[in-house]
Enzyme design. Structure first.
Site, PDB file in Angstrom:
ATOM      1  N   LEU A  72      12.742   0.580  -1.094  1.00  0.00           N
ATOM      2  CA  LEU A  72      13.119   1.536  -0.062  1.00  0.00           C
ATOM      3  C   LEU A  72      13.394   0.794   1.248  1.00  0.00           C
ATOM      4  O   LEU A  72      12.602  -0.050   1.665  1.00  0.00           O
ATOM      5  CB  LEU A  72      12.015   2.573   0.135  1.00  0.00           C
ATOM      6  CG  LEU A  72      11.653   3.395  -1.113  1.00  0.00           C
ATOM      7  CD1 LEU A  72      10.575   4.422  -0.761  1.00  0.00           C
ATOM      8  CD2 LEU A  72      12.875   4.082  -1.702  1.00  0.00           C
ATOM      9  N   GLY A 113       3.623  -1.111  -3.316  1.00  0.00           N
ATOM     10  CA  GLY A 113       4.143  -0.696  -2.017  1.00  0.00           C
ATOM     11  C   GLY A 113       5.279   0.295  -2.187  1.00  0.00           C
ATOM     12  O   GLY A 113       5.139   1.336  -2.826  1.00  0.00           O
ATOM     13  N   ASP A 114       6.437  -0.052  -1.612  1.00  0.00           N
ATOM     14  CA  ASP A 114       7.608   0.823  -1.705  1.00  0.00           C
ATOM     15  C   ASP A 114       8.652   0.247  -2.663  1.00  0.00           C
ATOM     16  O   ASP A 114       9.830   0.542  -2.554  1.00  0.00           O
ATOM     17  CB  ASP A 114       8.232   1.025  -0.315  1.00  0.00           C
ATOM     18  CG  ASP A 114       8.745  -0.273   0.287  1.00  0.00           C
ATOM     19  OD1 ASP A 114       8.221  -1.354  -0.071  1.00  0.00           O
ATOM     20  OD2 ASP A 114       9.663  -0.220   1.120  1.00  0.00           O
ATOM     21  N   GLU A 115       8.181  -0.549  -3.606  1.00  0.00           N
ATOM     22  CA  GLU A 115       9.087  -1.184  -4.567  1.00  0.00           C
ATOM     23  C   GLU A 115       8.830  -0.618  -5.972  1.00  0.00           C
ATOM     24  O   GLU A 115       7.686  -0.460  -6.389  1.00  0.00           O
ATOM     25  CB  GLU A 115       8.894  -2.700  -4.569  1.00  0.00           C
ATOM     26  CG  GLU A 115      10.002  -3.438  -5.278  1.00  0.00           C
ATOM     27  CD  GLU A 115       9.956  -4.938  -5.023  1.00  0.00           C
ATOM     28  OE1 GLU A 115      10.999  -5.512  -4.680  1.00  0.00           O
ATOM     29  OE2 GLU A 115       8.873  -5.537  -5.167  1.00  0.00           O
TER      30      GLU A 115
END
Length: 198
Positions: A72, A113-115
């Site tokens: 993201l 995380g955002d991955e």
């Protein structure tokens, strides 16, 4: 336990133990070990096992396999300005939208995380993978409204294809990550196929 009377078995006592609760607890623990607690999608361990299984079961099928890394764009800004609770809600909402674009055989997992990482088995061409990546980008375009905040989020995607880019899971993942890095380097909110020239 047999019961005897004058040397003859005349009956017995059976004892039972209800293990329903234990089985349910085991199933919950197995699920928790293989799924992300925030989004409830598979985690890295589950994904690695599934990818290994898919690669081990490949026959002479002409179909391809795509691995995508999704990151993201500027998600950290959301956490920094609005707090982690809004960031968590955003991650959950993003996952709902991404999953809505996928087939039942596809596997989306949270890498950390955002991955995220995505396994697309049984695709016919690079174009198929590109079309899926474009759908994933487009489905995140409408604003998210979370706790009164209107948020715009985009995604960068790196793609590696089996058998073109690698024959084993670790190199496929590494190449997809390399393609993602290149995509973020040159613009974000797009997708990039792995190339030896990266």
């Amino acid at each position: 336990q047999p019961h005897q009377l004058e040397g003859e078995i005349v009956g017995g006592v059976l004892s039972f133990r209800d293990v329903t609760q234990e089985k349910q607890t085991e199933a919950i623990m197995r699920h928790q070990a293989m799924h992300d607690s925030l989004t409830n999608i598979p985690n890295r361990s589950f994904f690695n096992q599934k990818l290994a299984t898919v690669l081990n079961n490949i026959t002479n099928d002409p179909k391809l396999i795509a691995i995508m890394f999704l990151d993201l764009d500027r998600f950290k800004d959301v956490n920094d300005t609005l707090g982690h609770s809004v960031g968590d809600l955003l991650l959950q909402s993003v996952v709902q939208r991404l999953v809505s674009c996928l087939r039942e055989v596809d596997l989306l997992a949270r890498w950390g995380g955002d991955e995220f990482v995505l396994l697309l088995p049984q695709i016919r061409s690079l174009e198929d993978a590109g079309e899926v990546a474009q759908r994933l980008i487009e489905v995140l375009q409408p604003q998210f409204c979370l706790e009164g905040n209107y948020l715009d989020i985009s995604v960068s995607i790196g793609i590696a294809i089996y058998p073109h880019d690698a024959l084993n899971s670790s190199t496929l993942l590494q190449n997809a990550d390399s393609a993602l890095y290149n995509d973020k380097k040159y613009g974000r909110n797009n997708y990039q196929f792995y190339s030896d020239n990266l």
